[in-house]
Design an enzyme around this catalytic site. Structure first.
Site, short mmCIF file in Angstrom:
data_model
loop_
_atom_site.label_atom_id
_atom_site.label_comp_id
_atom_site.label_asym_id
_atom_site.label_seq_id
_atom_site.Cartn_x
_atom_site.Cartn_y
_atom_site.Cartn_z
N CYS A 45 0.82 -1.21 0.00
CA CYS A 45 0.00 0.00 0.00
C CYS A 45 0.86 1.27 0.00
CB CYS A 45 -0.92 -0.03 1.21
SG CYS A 45 -1.87 1.47 1.41
N VAL A 187 -9.42 -2.24 -11.25
CA VAL A 187 -9.09 -1.00 -10.55
C VAL A 187 -7.70 -0.48 -10.95
CG1 VAL A 187 -9.14 0.11 -8.31
CG2 VAL A 187 -10.32 -2.04 -8.62
N HIS A 448 -25.86 22.99 1.89
CA HIS A 448 -26.04 23.44 0.51
C HIS A 448 -25.05 24.55 0.21
CE1 HIS A 448 -28.01 24.60 -3.22
NE2 HIS A 448 -27.93 25.86 -2.81
P1 FAD Z 1 0.76 -5.83 1.93
O1 FAD Z 1 0.51 -4.38 1.93
O2 FAD Z 1 1.02 -6.50 0.62
O3 FAD Z 1 2.02 -6.03 2.88
C1 FAD Z 1 2.61 -7.27 3.08
C2 FAD Z 1 4.07 -7.07 3.40
O4 FAD Z 1 4.59 -8.32 3.80
C3 FAD Z 1 4.91 -6.60 2.25
O5 FAD Z 1 5.62 -5.42 2.58
C4 FAD Z 1 5.89 -7.75 2.00
O6 FAD Z 1 7.20 -7.30 1.64
C5 FAD Z 1 5.92 -8.41 3.36
N1 FAD Z 1 6.28 -9.83 3.33
C6 FAD Z 1 5.82 -10.80 2.50
N2 FAD Z 1 6.36 -12.00 2.82
C7 FAD Z 1 7.19 -11.78 3.87
C8 FAD Z 1 8.03 -12.60 4.64
N3 FAD Z 1 8.14 -13.91 4.42
N4 FAD Z 1 8.75 -12.02 5.63
C9 FAD Z 1 8.68 -10.70 5.88
N5 FAD Z 1 7.88 -9.87 5.18
C10 FAD Z 1 7.16 -10.41 4.20
N6 FAD Z 1 -6.11 -0.65 -1.62
C11 FAD Z 1 -6.93 0.32 -1.15
O7 FAD Z 1 -7.67 0.10 -0.21
N7 FAD Z 1 -6.95 1.57 -1.73
C12 FAD Z 1 -6.16 1.88 -2.78
O8 FAD Z 1 -6.19 3.00 -3.28
C13 FAD Z 1 -5.29 0.87 -3.29
N8 FAD Z 1 -4.49 1.14 -4.33
C14 FAD Z 1 -3.63 0.16 -4.78
C15 FAD Z 1 -2.82 0.45 -5.88
C16 FAD Z 1 -1.95 -0.50 -6.36
C17 FAD Z 1 -1.07 -0.17 -7.53
C18 FAD Z 1 -1.87 -1.78 -5.73
C19 FAD Z 1 -0.90 -2.81 -6.21
C20 FAD Z 1 -2.68 -2.07 -4.65
C21 FAD Z 1 -3.58 -1.11 -4.17
N9 FAD Z 1 -4.44 -1.37 -3.11
C22 FAD Z 1 -5.29 -0.40 -2.67
C23 FAD Z 1 -4.45 -2.67 -2.43
C24 FAD Z 1 -3.63 -2.60 -1.12
O9 FAD Z 1 -2.33 -2.17 -1.41
C25 FAD Z 1 -3.62 -3.94 -0.43
O10 FAD Z 1 -4.93 -4.42 -0.26
C26 FAD Z 1 -2.96 -3.84 0.93
O11 FAD Z 1 -1.64 -3.36 0.82
C27 FAD Z 1 -2.94 -5.20 1.64
O12 FAD Z 1 -2.33 -5.06 2.87
P2 FAD Z 1 -1.60 -6.29 3.57
O13 FAD Z 1 -1.08 -5.76 4.86
O14 FAD Z 1 -2.47 -7.47 3.59
O15 FAD Z 1 -0.37 -6.67 2.61
P1 NAD Z 2 -8.97 -6.51 -10.47
O1 NAD Z 2 -9.45 -7.81 -9.99
O2 NAD Z 2 -9.56 -5.26 -9.95
O3 NAD Z 2 -9.11 -6.42 -12.05
C1 NAD Z 2 -8.55 -7.36 -12.91
C2 NAD Z 2 -9.29 -7.29 -14.23
O4 NAD Z 2 -8.58 -8.07 -15.16
C3 NAD Z 2 -10.72 -7.85 -14.14
O5 NAD Z 2 -11.60 -6.95 -14.75
C4 NAD Z 2 -10.61 -9.17 -14.91
O6 NAD Z 2 -11.82 -9.53 -15.55
C5 NAD Z 2 -9.52 -8.86 -15.90
N1 NAD Z 2 -8.78 -10.00 -16.41
C6 NAD Z 2 -8.41 -11.12 -15.73
N2 NAD Z 2 -7.69 -11.92 -16.54
C7 NAD Z 2 -7.59 -11.29 -17.73
C8 NAD Z 2 -6.95 -11.59 -18.97
N3 NAD Z 2 -6.25 -12.72 -19.14
N4 NAD Z 2 -7.07 -10.70 -19.98
C9 NAD Z 2 -7.77 -9.55 -19.83
N5 NAD Z 2 -8.38 -9.21 -18.68
C10 NAD Z 2 -8.29 -10.07 -17.65
O7 NAD Z 2 -7.38 -6.55 -10.23
P2 NAD Z 2 -6.30 -5.41 -10.32
O8 NAD Z 2 -6.82 -4.24 -11.05
O9 NAD Z 2 -5.06 -6.08 -10.79
O10 NAD Z 2 -6.12 -5.01 -8.79
C11 NAD Z 2 -5.69 -5.99 -7.84
C12 NAD Z 2 -6.23 -5.70 -6.49
O11 NAD Z 2 -5.70 -4.49 -5.98
C13 NAD Z 2 -7.72 -5.57 -6.51
O12 NAD Z 2 -8.25 -6.58 -5.70
C14 NAD Z 2 -8.03 -4.24 -5.95
O13 NAD Z 2 -9.00 -4.30 -4.95
C15 NAD Z 2 -6.72 -3.74 -5.36
N6 NAD Z 2 -6.61 -2.32 -5.71
C16 NAD Z 2 -7.48 -1.45 -5.15
C17 NAD Z 2 -7.44 -0.12 -5.50
C18 NAD Z 2 -8.41 0.82 -4.88
O14 NAD Z 2 -9.02 0.47 -3.88
N7 NAD Z 2 -8.59 2.02 -5.42
C19 NAD Z 2 -6.53 0.33 -6.43
C20 NAD Z 2 -5.67 -0.58 -7.01
C21 NAD Z 2 -5.72 -1.91 -6.63
#
Ligand code: FAD
Ligand code: NAD
Length: 469
Positions: A45, A187, A448
């Site tokens: 995150c 997303v 408003h």
């Molecule tokens: P993570 O944040 O993935 O953290 C897990 C950590 O564990 C990592 O730092 C990793 O290095 C560490 N780790 C893994 N294995 C080990 C190990 N064996 N030993 C030590 N450390 C380890 N969610 C939202 O709600 N809003 C958003 O706007 C949003 N935007 C996103 C945009 C992108 C591009 C991406 C990729 C994701 C986004 N998400 C968003 C999703 C969000 O980032 C995740 O749902 C969230 O980070 C999950 O939290 P977590 O603590 O489960 O795991």
């Molecule tokens: P996602 O599940 O949101 O979207 C993946 C999309 O790829 C789906 O629409 C699916 O139908 C499509 N897809 C799957 N296989 C495919 C293929 N072979 N060819 C073409 N399309 C295909 O996953 P994401 O966008 O990778 O995001 C991953 C996770 O990260 C999500 O679970 C999301 O909740 C989280 N995330 C959240 C935010 C946010 O809250 N604003 C922002 C970024 C990521």
């Protein structure tokens, strides 16, 4: 002898670090282990997810506003230019500041931080291997697995983080690609696709299913797709990428109908693979103690408890929406349960927001889910076109949709496309958490002129008395 902790948390993302803070607040002796090679806490995150993507969404939105919308407001500028290096730097600064903030919170709550990869050797025993190869052993009454998720790879489209990137590479292109193909209309694809489109790229989205954001309410995803098309995003729905060939400069993709058929070639400068994320469990030692996982690799839990006594799992690595706030709530509840309190998360009310322009936000059930479950529902809608603030600001795209139980009027879902949707959804989530009715929203005085008046009007529309349309 290894040091004994009440809880050892593996992974310092929003799940892990919030579990650690709550554990510290509750007087538990906690340690957190993080293997990220930069040594930064905050997980996906803060480092490569929510925060850097929002930093670029914010900056690119202002860039596009200055370029295209200032004129409407009577603002003359001497020409707007992009300094991409600086835009990327302010994103990195945001990450730096917030990850430092997590370090501070660990100290404040007396949480011991161990940098290195955690491996569960036996129940109550975690080995940490630091980046320099040195190891230490931690003893724990409880282990919380919070290792998050990683990018799902796509066969035939190998990520090199240069021309074929995951979300991580798409946060750091050193030049705006002329043509970016996004695989996956979810997303990540739509948020990061929006960033690069605003900065000047042609963006094409290849989505396997017949609509974007396929898990969202159907009407919302259709309207959102129309808005993005109007902004210039090109969609190839019901399509799949079957292969990628790296060229001297750029990439050649083979795209065909999802159901199979004639293959087409698409050339582009860069490809973003965003087809979902999968649980991150490699090297964690789950097999050493036989922690149960499902067919897709998610750790199976019952109220955060795995099948092994004293081993818990939270966040992306277990079931539920892969969202930072869900991971955070899991972490808090799990620490509370370990401390003997009644930790609980209401998974029916985890809001979801897409931070595009305009935003998309939802909480609760979609119309499709409710109809297929046979629920008797009534629906109220209100377009931002009829909201005075939206009209005044020339930001009229989108609408609010509220779904309530036909008999009790209890709100069952709310879905919004529109500027500020991500902030507006919190009101409805709070009403739903209290078991409120659409009439509760309709009879609550809203300031408003605000966009949130559209939420009130949609609630009035549930019972047929929307007044401003
Ligand atoms: P993570 O944040 O993935 O953290 C897990 C950590 O564990 C990592 O730092 C990793 O290095 C560490 N780790 C893994 N294995 C080990 C190990 N064996 N030993 C030590 N450390 C380890 N969610 C939202 O709600 N809003 C958003 O706007 C949003 N935007 C996103 C945009 C992108 C591009 C991406 C990729 C994701 C986004 N998400 C968003 C999703 C969000 O980032 C995740 O749902 C969230 O980070 C999950 O939290 P977590 O603590 O489960 O795991
Ligand atoms: P996602 O599940 O949101 O979207 C993946 C999309 O790829 C789906 O629409 C699916 O139908 C499509 N897809 C799957 N296989 C495919 C293929 N072979 N060819 C073409 N399309 C295909 O996953 P994401 O966008 O990778 O995001 C991953 C996770 O990260 C999500 O679970 C999301 O909740 C989280 N995330 C959240 C935010 C946010 O809250 N604003 C922002 C970024 C990521």
């Amino acid at each position: 002898m290894s040091e004994m902790f009440d809880i050892v948390i593996i992974g310092a993302g929003p799940g892990g670090y919030n579990a650690a803070i709550r554990a510290g607040q509750l007087g538990l002796k906690a340690a957190i282990v993080e293997k990220r090679d930069t040594g930064k806490l905050g997980g996906t995150c803060l480092n490569v997810g929510c925060i850097p993507s929002k930093a670029l969404l914010h900056a690119s939105e202002l860039f596009e506003t200055a370029e295209k919308r200032f004129d409407v407001l009577g603002i003359k500028t001497g020409g707007v230019a992009l300094d991409l290096k600086k835009m990327l730097k302010q994103k990195d600064d945001a990450v730096e500041g917030l990850t430092k903030g997590v370090e501070f919170l660990m100290k404040k709550n007396k949480v011991a931080v161990f940098l290195g990869a955690g491996e569960i050797m036996a129940p109550g025993k975690v080995r940490v291997t630091a980046n320099d190869g040195g190891t230490s052993e931690l003893a724990a009454k409880n282990i919380i697995v919070a290792t998050g998720s990683e990018v799902t790879p796509l066969k035939g489209v190998e990520i090199d983080e240069k021309s074929i990137v995951s979300s991580t590479g798409a946060l750091d292109f050193n030049a705006v690609p002329k043509h970016l193909v996004v695989i996956g209309g979810g997303v990540i694809g739509l948020e990061l696709g929006s960033v690069w489109r605003r900065l000047g790229a042609k963006v094409s989205v290849v989505e396997y299913l017949d609509r974007v954001l396929p898990t969202m309410d159907g009407e919302i995803s259709k309207q959102f797709e129309r808005i993005l098309k109007k902004q210039g995003v090109v969609f190839r729905l019901s399509s799949k990428v079957t292969g990628a060939q790296r060229l001297k400069s750029g990439v050649k993709l083979s795209v065909e109908p999802a159901a199979g058929g004639k293959s087409e070639t698409v050339e582009c400068d860069a490809v973003l693979v965003a087809i979902g994320r999968r649980p991150h469990t490699n090297g964690l030692g789950l097999e050493n103690i036989s922690v149960a996982t499902d067919a897709r690799g998610f750790i199976v839990t019952d109220n955060f408890r795995t099948n092994i006594d004293g081993v818990w799992a939270i966040g992306d690595v277990t079931h539920g929406p892969m969202l930072a706030h869900k991971a955070e709530d899991d972490g808090v509840a799990c620490a509370e349960l370990i401390a003997g309190k009644a930790g609980h998360v209401n998974y029916d009310l985890v809001p979801s927001v897409v931070y595009t322009w305009p935003e998309v936000a939802c909480v609760g059930k979609t119309e499709e889910e409710l109809k297929s479950s046979g629920a008797d529902i009534k629906i109220g809608k209100f377009p931002f076109m009829a909201n005075s603030r939206a009209k005044t600001n020339h930001e009229t795209d989108g609408f609010v949709k509220i779904i309530a139980d036909a008999k009790t009027d209890r709100v069952l879902g709310c879905h919004i496309v529109g500027v500020g949707a991500g902030e507006m959804i919190a009101e409805v989530a709070a009403v739903m958490e209290f078991g409120g009715a659409s009439e509760d929203i309709a009879r609550t005085c809203h300031a408003h002129p605000t966009r949130s008046e559209a939420v009130r009007q949609a609630a009035m529309a549930v019972e047929g008395w929307a007044m401003q349309i």
